[in-house]
Enzyme design. Structure first.
Site, PDB file in Angstrom:
ATOM      1  N   GLU A   1      27.364  31.955  51.669  1.00 58.76           N
ATOM      2  CA  GLU A   1      27.540  30.999  50.572  1.00 58.76           C
ATOM      3  C   GLU A   1      28.719  30.060  50.838  1.00 58.76           C
ATOM      4  O   GLU A   1      29.807  30.472  51.214  1.00 58.76           O
ATOM      5  CB  GLU A   1      27.822  31.708  49.239  1.00 58.76           C
ATOM      6  CG  GLU A   1      28.105  30.677  48.139  1.00 58.76           C
ATOM      7  CD  GLU A   1      28.539  31.253  46.796  1.00 58.76           C
ATOM      8  OE1 GLU A   1      28.664  32.477  46.666  1.00 58.76           O
ATOM      9  OE2 GLU A   1      28.752  30.434  45.885  1.00 58.76           O
TER      10      GLU A   1
ATOM     11  N   ASP B   1      45.171  36.631  49.355  1.00 53.31           N
ATOM     12  CA  ASP B   1      45.621  35.355  48.817  1.00 53.31           C
ATOM     13  C   ASP B   1      47.032  35.563  48.290  1.00 53.31           C
ATOM     14  O   ASP B   1      47.253  36.397  47.413  1.00 53.31           O
ATOM     15  CB  ASP B   1      44.676  34.940  47.679  1.00 53.31           C
ATOM     16  CG  ASP B   1      45.104  33.640  47.038  1.00 53.31           C
ATOM     17  OD1 ASP B   1      46.032  32.987  47.560  1.00 53.31           O
ATOM     18  OD2 ASP B   1      44.505  33.263  46.011  1.00 53.31           O
TER      19      ASP B   1
ATOM     20  N   ASP C   1      50.209  33.599  46.616  1.00 53.04           N
ATOM     21  CA  ASP C   1      50.447  32.333  45.971  1.00 53.04           C
ATOM     22  C   ASP C   1      51.878  32.328  45.450  1.00 53.04           C
ATOM     23  O   ASP C   1      52.321  33.255  44.785  1.00 53.04           O
ATOM     24  CB  ASP C   1      49.464  32.217  44.790  1.00 53.04           C
ATOM     25  CG  ASP C   1      49.489  30.841  44.187  1.00 53.04           C
ATOM     26  OD1 ASP C   1      50.591  30.288  44.030  1.00 53.04           O
ATOM     27  OD2 ASP C   1      48.401  30.326  43.872  1.00 53.04           O
TER      28      ASP C   1
END
Ligand code: SF4
Ligand code: ZN
Lengths: 513, 431
Positions: free
Chosen positions: B46, B111, B113
């Site tokens: 995807e 991830d 951040d």
């Protein structure tokens, strides 16, 4: 009735063969015919056992002394096999050890039928069965453990003495219970880390190049992993053969009833939609919201924002107390656009999620409000989050200040903190309820934030502000387990009667899957 | 030096140029195809695109590199996200029976951040970063990279600058791509030391014995701590920040330290006092004995978004996507140069588009031909001239060094695939 999979093995004497050990891996389904009434009692009893496991897991540290003691009582009351050695000498009356083991075996397989149908049910069932197995395996004397491993052909790789020597330091520092001396005289197993996730997750094992080094005393982890994997595969297989069971008119309602029972009241039934106006929320949050929701509400009002975890927990709660979708959208939008989000952004980024909660978008699931257990155990808050349960996820010091601010008496505060220390979060919350509602002892056992709300409204005079049409949550199952065996027996008697009413809700229940 | 000033209003003009002449499609495809070992691996992947005006389209999928290229050049996405490999082609997900369309595999991703560090950095907040707080990312990468390699045995880790305020890690080993959700969350939790939300002041609690993983992580933190925390962030300077640190030590120690600090103003001296107190405590108390380590970890240890790592179907911003706010390209990072990595020096889309317009020098051309790995060279011969020109195009820009590093990373993966094959066939010969 007969079980759908009939792989009859040519074993000699099923009685002694099958039930030779107190603990089973449930490799073979039962082969005998049993009566419908036995089917029903067995199933209900095991379900009660699993509910106990679930509840104890929230209130106590798993495998702690109290946990074990309560569970032991439940085993005895429900006639499941427990410590055969100790029992054998004493039993005069009651079912024999063989009958107990048979019950253990058959009831497990009945619940497999009931709990294989959806992802949610499977997850719940596996979790409880695994906890149950862990407790029982741990409780075996060492000799029986080994015997169990042999009997079930469970073999794992051990590391050499030299390897043990070079890794000594690391092995000692990786486990709470291993010291230099015991490293030498116990076996260490080396398995891929995927096979011991519980130890990896909690960092209770030494991990090197993708392998974990497990001391013999922790072998239960690998065995459990095996148990879990097999059970989950078996459930998937059973699910496929289910159409045959479903065509059985006597079984189907029973199975469905059984599988419905685990959720208890889900507080998503929208009987009271539109009974609350948005203006009431501020005052309600002070009076009738449990602390977890009050905290979220306050933070939302202050920062005009909540992160995903908070939006889910609070949003579903609000839905449960009766906000309509339109109200919810208005509520969240008006708050968010006061912050950094403009209306356009809100519609693009957040409205979808809210409609989703109400089941209007992406047909997957009609989300139900979170229970205390879910709030306490899953998805703990991290940076920037305000969700979770304040009794579980706050610094005790902060919690204390907050309670002071909410004018809880010093003695009340210390009672609450005592409960928190003992990890009885829901009891602490219930104590808070009693103190703030001026009642001696609450007549319910708290397990859901929405239940807290309903009970609070009830105490506060049925809520002149809210028309009282909220149903008493049907909570017999949960309470039965929480309050001990007497009530449990009563519930057992009640359960089948509930059958007729319960089946009505079924369609909606299975659509979630 | 041409100005790299980026203006987001120009994005619609720059993106077509970027996707037509600069985006490294061939490497990108080579990555996601994983040597073609598994059938439909690329086809069932995807992609999702964010288009102009925040229009978000999910479940895009492509049969070939060419198809992907054509589509990206047509829609010019503002942002590209990569999702899972599904059981069916994602663009046909509506046509398959519900319940059968499932996410099967994906890289294990992390991830990190900078916004998650707001309570422990004083230089910036929210989306802002500066060279001071960037050290936090360096520490995070050092710690996680070591653990993922040494503890979990993974080898193919692609670290990517997100383009704004964070970094991503793509663990591309086959074993990592096949991990279950439960395994992913176990890995992420093993790697998480910072616990608790806004209602929790003390977020790290160490217990005896200290696990080897924590020891290793502490080694990394200790290396950066004096410079980063004591000097750059000055956590023991101003009163408010001192109070914040002292909130993390046991009550009795706190009082003493408050006194001592009145005569000791230098951050280094203050830190020394804290360490001494901790040492003393270790001799006597059972609880709270590791508070100096806990402070270091709370201020420096990587803060992971566990939910991103857990889900197989979670989407993550793709390498070489442009960050619409900063214009910077999301580039792979070479850890050999980690300590000098400067997020502000990462090329913006305006810069590299501008570089394209500069007159080319002959010398650059030649050099770029030699450096190509064998299999890429071969492929090139088959491709048309337009394609070849594109490859030369990015070589003329500041993007070149990042693509080159990406190539090396892909070579590494191709190398282990070859090794695996050899081992397999050797095994077969033995029988
Ligand atoms: S115990 Fe339940 S209702 Fe009470 S605060 Fe915690 S989650 Fe909320
Ligand atoms: Zn900064």
């Amino acid at each position: 009735m007969q079980f759908p999979s009939r792989r009859r093995k040519n074993n000699i004497n099923p009685q002694t063969e099958l039930y030779g050990h107190a603990l089973q891996f449930y490799g073979q389904p039962p082969l005998e015919n049993i009566s419908l009434s036995e089917f029903e009692t067995f199933a209900v009893d095991r379900l009660k056992l699993l509910k106990t496991i679930e509840n104890l897991g929230v209130s106590y540290v798993k495998l702690s002394e109290q946990y074990a003691k309560k569970l032991e009582t439940e085993f005895k009351n429900l006639n499941f096999p427990y410590r055969p050695d100790a029992d054998d000498r004493k039993i005069q009356s009651g079912p024999s050890e063989y009958e107990k083991r048979r019950k253990d075996h058959i009831s497990h397989f009945i619940l497999r039928l009931a709990y294989c149908q959806t992802e949610d049910l499977r997850r719940w069932f596996i979790q409880q069965e695994v906890d149950l197995f862990r407790y029982r395996f741990n409780d075996l004397p060492p000799k029986h453990k080994l015997e169990f491993l042999h009997r079930n052909n469970l073999q794992y790789d051990t590391i050499s003495v030299e390897e043990k020597k070079t890794l000594l330091d690391k092995l000692v520092n990786s486990s709470y219970a291993v010291s230099g001396i015991t490293v030498e005289d116990q076996d260490f197993y080396k398995v891929p880390f995927q096979d011991a996730l519980d130890l990896v997750r909690t960092r209770k094992v030494y991990l090197k190049a993708g392998y974990v080094y497990i001391p013999h005393q922790d072998i239960v982890t690998i065995v459990l992993n095996d148990f879990r994997t097999r059970l989950s595969k078996a459930l998937a297989l059973t699910a496929r053969s289910l159409p045959a069971v479903h065509s059985d008119e006597r079984l189907q309602p029973l199975l469905n009833h059984l599988s419905h029972a685990y959720v208890g009241q889900d507080y998503s039934i929208q009987k009271n939609v539109g009974k609350i106006s948005l203006e009431q929320i501020d005052s309600l949050s002070g009076k009738s919201f449990p602390l977890c929701m009050r905290q979220l509400h306050q933070n939302l009002r202050e920062s005009h924002h909540l992160r995903h975890g908070g939006r889910m927990q609070y949003g579903l709660f609000l839905k449960g107390i009766g906000l309509s979708l339109e109200q919810a959208l208005q509520f969240w939008r008006s708050e968010f656009i006061r912050g950094k989000v403009d209306a356009d952004k809100f519609d693009k980024a957040y409205a979808y999620g809210i409609r989703h909660m109400f089941g209007k978008e992406g047909k997957r699931a009609d989300y139900t409000p979170y229970s205390c257990m879910k709030v306490i155990l899953s998805n703990p808050p991290s940076q920037g989050d305000h969700h979770g349960c304040p009794f579980r996820h706050s610094d005790p010091e902060l919690l204390k200040q907050k309670l002071q601010f909410y004018k809880v008496s010093p003695s009340g505060i210390s009672q609450i903190l005592e409960l928190v220390k003992g990890m009885h979060y829901q009891l602490a919350c219930q104590k808070y309820f009693e103190l703030t509602h001026n009642i001696e002892e609450a007549s319910f056992s708290l397990n859901h934030p929405n239940q807290y709300f309903i009970e609070s409204q009830r105490v506060l005079g049925g809520g002149k502000d809210i028309k009282r049409e909220m149903d008493t949550p049907q909570r017999s199952q949960d309470n039965a387990v929480a309050k001990g065996s007497g009530a449990a027996r009563e519930a057992a008697a009640n359960a089948p009667q509930g059958l007729a009413e319960m089946t009505e809700d079924l369609d909606s229940f299975f659509q979630d899957a | 030096m041409p100005s790299s000033d980026y203006d987001s209003a120009c994005l619609p003009d720059l993106l077509p140029l970027y996707y037509r002449r600069l985006f490294p499609f061939s490497q990108y495809y080579r990555w996601l195809n994983y040597g073609g070992v598994q059938k439909n691996y690329f086809q069932n992947r995807e992609f999702s695109f964010t288009l102009k005006d925040d229009i978000y389209v999910r479940y895009q999928s492509f049969s070939t590199q060419n198809e992907l290229e054509k589509e990206m050049q047509k829609v010019n996405p503002y942002k590209i996200d990569i999702g899972a490999i599904y059981s069916h082609r994602p663009n046909q997900h509506n046509t398959v029976k519900s319940g059968t369309f499932q996410a099967l595999e994906k890289e294990l991703v992390f991830d990190i951040d900078m916004t998650d560090y707001d309570d422990v950095r004083s230089c910036c907040s929210a989306a802002d970063i500066c060279s001071k707080c960037w050290t936090l990312m360096t520490i995070a990468i050092r710690i996680l990279d070591r653990a993922l390699r040494d503890d979990f045995g993974f080898q193919h880790l692609l670290w990517v600058y997100s383009g704004r305020r964070g970094v991503h890690c793509w663990v591309c080993d086959e074993a990592a791509r096949k991990l279950s959700v439960a395994a992913r969350s176990a890995v992420a939790e093993y790697l998480s030391l910072i616990k608790g939300g806004e209602e929790m002041v003390k977020k790290v609690v160490l217990m005896d014995p200290i696990h080897p993983f924590i020891r290793e992580s502490l080694n990394v933190v200790e290396h950066y701590f004096p410079r980063y925390a004591l000097q750059d962030q000055d956590i023991l300077g101003r009163k408010e920040s001192v109070d914040k640190v002292l909130a993390l030590v046991p009550e009795d120690v706190r009082k003493e330290l408050q006194q001592d600090f009145q005569n000791a103003k230098k951050p280094e001296t203050r830190w020394k006092l804290i360490k001494e107190q901790a040492k003393r405590k270790q001799g006597t108390a059972k609880k709270g004995q590791y508070f100096e380590k806990e402070i270091m970890l709370q201020y420096c240890y990587p803060r992971l978004d566990v939910n991103v790592s857990k889900g197989v179907n979670h989407l993550l911003k793709s390498p070489f996507s442009v960050h619409p706010k900063t214009g910077r390209i999301s580039v792979p990072m070479d850890l050999k140069e980690l300590d000098t990595f400067d997020p502000f020096a990462v090329p913006t889309i305006s810069l590299i588009c501008e570089e394209l317009d500069r007159p080319r020098t002959g010398e650059e051309e030649e050099k770029s031909e030699e450096e190509k790995p064998e299999d890429v060279k071969e492929k090139e011969n088959e491709k048309d001239t337009a394609e070849r020109r594109k490859i030369r195009d990015f070589k003329r820009t500041s993007l070149a060094k990042y693509v080159k590093y990406f190539d090396q990373f892909l070579d590494g993966m191709a190398g282990s695939r070859k090794g695996d094959l050899l081992r397999k066939s050797d095994l077969q010969k033995e029988f």
